[in-house]
Motif scaffolding. Structure first.
Motif, PDB file in Angstrom:
ATOM      1  N   SER A  65       0.827  -1.215   0.000  1.00 51.70           N
ATOM      2  CA  SER A  65       0.000   0.000   0.000  1.00 51.70           C
ATOM      3  C   SER A  65       0.860   1.263   0.000  1.00 51.70           C
ATOM      4  O   SER A  65       0.463   2.303  -0.542  1.00 51.70           O
ATOM      5  CB  SER A  65      -0.936  -0.005   1.205  1.00 51.70           C
ATOM      6  N   ASP A  66       2.073   1.180   0.584  1.00 50.24           N
ATOM      7  CA  ASP A  66       2.965   2.348   0.610  1.00 50.24           C
ATOM      8  C   ASP A  66       3.552   2.653  -0.766  1.00 50.24           C
ATOM      9  O   ASP A  66       4.059   3.765  -1.005  1.00 50.24           O
ATOM     10  CB  ASP A  66       4.111   2.109   1.602  1.00 50.24           C
ATOM     11  N   LEU A  67       3.495   1.688  -1.672  1.00 52.20           N
ATOM     12  CA  LEU A  67       4.075   1.877  -3.004  1.00 52.20           C
ATOM     13  C   LEU A  67       3.301   2.878  -3.856  1.00 52.20           C
ATOM     14  O   LEU A  67       3.856   3.484  -4.774  1.00 52.20           O
ATOM     15  CB  LEU A  67       4.142   0.539  -3.746  1.00 52.20           C
ATOM     16  N   VAL A  68       2.032   3.037  -3.584  1.00 52.95           N
ATOM     17  CA  VAL A  68       1.143   3.827  -4.447  1.00 52.95           C
ATOM     18  C   VAL A  68       1.631   5.258  -4.613  1.00 52.95           C
ATOM     19  O   VAL A  68       1.587   5.830  -5.711  1.00 52.95           O
ATOM     20  CB  VAL A  68      -0.301   3.810  -3.888  1.00 52.95           C
ATOM     21  N   THR A  69       2.132   5.849  -3.543  1.00 52.26           N
ATOM     22  CA  THR A  69       2.520   7.261  -3.569  1.00 52.26           C
ATOM     23  C   THR A  69       3.977   7.473  -3.978  1.00 52.26           C
ATOM     24  O   THR A  69       4.464   8.615  -3.994  1.00 52.26           O
ATOM     25  CB  THR A  69       2.294   7.883  -2.182  1.00 52.26           C
ATOM     26  N   MET A  70       4.695   6.409  -4.313  1.00 52.07           N
ATOM     27  CA  MET A  70       6.125   6.534  -4.623  1.00 52.07           C
ATOM     28  C   MET A  70       6.365   6.713  -6.121  1.00 52.07           C
ATOM     29  O   MET A  70       5.543   6.289  -6.947  1.00 52.07           O
ATOM     30  CB  MET A  70       6.870   5.287  -4.130  1.00 52.07           C
ATOM     31  N   PRO A  71       7.506   7.288  -6.479  1.00 55.66           N
ATOM     32  CA  PRO A  71       7.862   7.408  -7.896  1.00 55.66           C
ATOM     33  C   PRO A  71       8.022   6.040  -8.538  1.00 55.66           C
ATOM     34  O   PRO A  71       8.327   5.056  -7.855  1.00 55.66           O
ATOM     35  CB  PRO A  71       9.201   8.156  -7.860  1.00 55.66           C
TER      36      PRO A  71
END
Length: 372
Positions: free
Chosen positions: A31-37
């Motif tokens: 879920s933390d991947l969504v906001t990453m480049p």
């Protein structure tokens, strides 16, 4: 395809469902991947796939297992610097569930603690910057990291002992059945075999006498009939022996049913009952079966205790559960009437005490008391 899944993707069947359970903790990571480049997403996903492969292979407990653990721990440390939740929990529980000798376990544990120390120190220096609340959180994480492998190891040993005990029980049951078959075979061979040989010889003799001395045929036929009656009585004795059930055997069988119903069984004085006459053990075994059946069906109990005692006058059995008890006691019900009939057959006493669960009390007089 199936072979590829079993050998490369799925966890070894001997491990069970535990490794799959920990995969739930990947949800926050993903879920933390969504906001990453995008570039960072690719790096993290690659490391995650490499971690999962090492995690899967690490359960094989082969000579490369230590390296798979090191790969996992290295990726866990890297995740911290990438701003992601660490994956130490996976490795911590894996180490505990590996089938390792004590010295090998300590080696794995030492490697694990070394990486934990590196992770805690580096995170403190680079990210915390003296924030008291963050330091407190790190201390909690540190304690969890330290004790997780030990807790996992303890659980694994407990599961192993339980599995081993179940295997031993099954082997014991198989051995009992084998010995019983051998005993029956010996009885049939030693007794019936000899008797049928005599019947065959006497029948052949009667056929010869029928032509030469017919007056002696009647005596031979009488003896054949007597031998046949004796054999019939012997068969009945063997069958009656098969119908006898020891208390130990009844408890072994019934405890499995109680366990399936999540009811814990405790016994006291079981060794005393081992020396009771087999005829009385059969009666008590039947009462145990009836009582346990009622407990499983109606009591809503979590615990049942069987107490065996022997006084100067009685063989005694008490069965006490912590269930809801009887709202009304119907002595004509099949289970209760059957237990009453068995006690009456041996001049015994059957009492029901309703309150704080249900207590059944059985008493059968000793043989010398019944003969008075």
């Amino acid at each position: 395809m199936k072979k590829f899944l079993e050998e490369e993707i799925l966890f070894p069947k001997k491990i069970g469902w535990i490794p799959y359970f920990w995969l739930i903790f990947l949800i926050p990571v993903l879920s933390d991947l969504v906001t990453m480049p995008l570039k960072k997403q690719v790096i993290i996903l690659f490391l995650l796939l490499l971690f999962l492969k090492a995690y899967r292979e690490g359960y094989e407990s082969n000579k490369w297992a230590i390296w798979y653990v090191i790969i996992q721990l290295s990726i866990s440390v890297s995740y911290q610097f990438l701003g992601m939740t660490g994956l130490f929990i996976f490795t911590a529980w894996q180490i505990g569930f590996l089938s390792l000798r004590r010295d090998r376990f300590y080696l794995f544990l030492g490697v694990y603690y070394a990486f934990c120390f590196i992770n805690i120190v580096s995170t403190t220096l680079w990210l915390v910057q003296g924030d008291a609340q963050s330091i407190g959180s790190l201390l909690i994480v540190l304690l969890f990291a330290i004790f997780s492998p030990l807790v996992s190891r303890s659980m694994n040993e407990s599961i192993y002992r339980t599995t081993q005990l179940n295997r031993e029980n099954k082997r014991l049951e198989a051995l009992i059945r084998k010995e019983e078959r051998e005993r029956i075979a010996r009885d049939l061979h030693d007794n019936l075999g000899q008797s049928f040989s005599i019947i065959t010889l006497k029948t052949e003799l009667a056929q010869k006498l029928l032509a030469k001395q017919p007056e002696k045929v009647s005596q031979e036929l009488t003896e054949i009939a007597q031998i046949s009656r004796n054999n019939l009585q012997l068969v009945r004795q063997i069958v009656n022996g098969l119908e006898n059930r020891s208390i130990a055997k009844a408890l072994l069988e019934e405890e499995k049913l109680l366990s399936a119903a999540s009811i814990y069984l405790s016994t006291e004085g079981e060794e005393i009952a081992e020396n009771w006459p087999i005829e009385l053990q059969t009666i008590f075994a039947s009462c145990i079966k009836e009582a346990f059946t009622n407990i499983i069906r109606h009591s809503k109990a979590q615990f049942v205790q069987c107490v065996f005692r022997q006084s100067n006058q009685y063989y005694e059995l008490s069965i006490h559960d912590n269930g809801i008890g009887f709202l009304t006691i119907d002595p004509t019900s099949h289970g209760l009437s059957g237990m009453m009939a068995r006690m009456k057959e041996k001049n015994g006493i059957f009492d029901i005490i309703n309150g704080d669960g249900t207590k059944l009390h059985f008493k059968i007089p000793l043989e010398e008391e019944r003969e008075r």
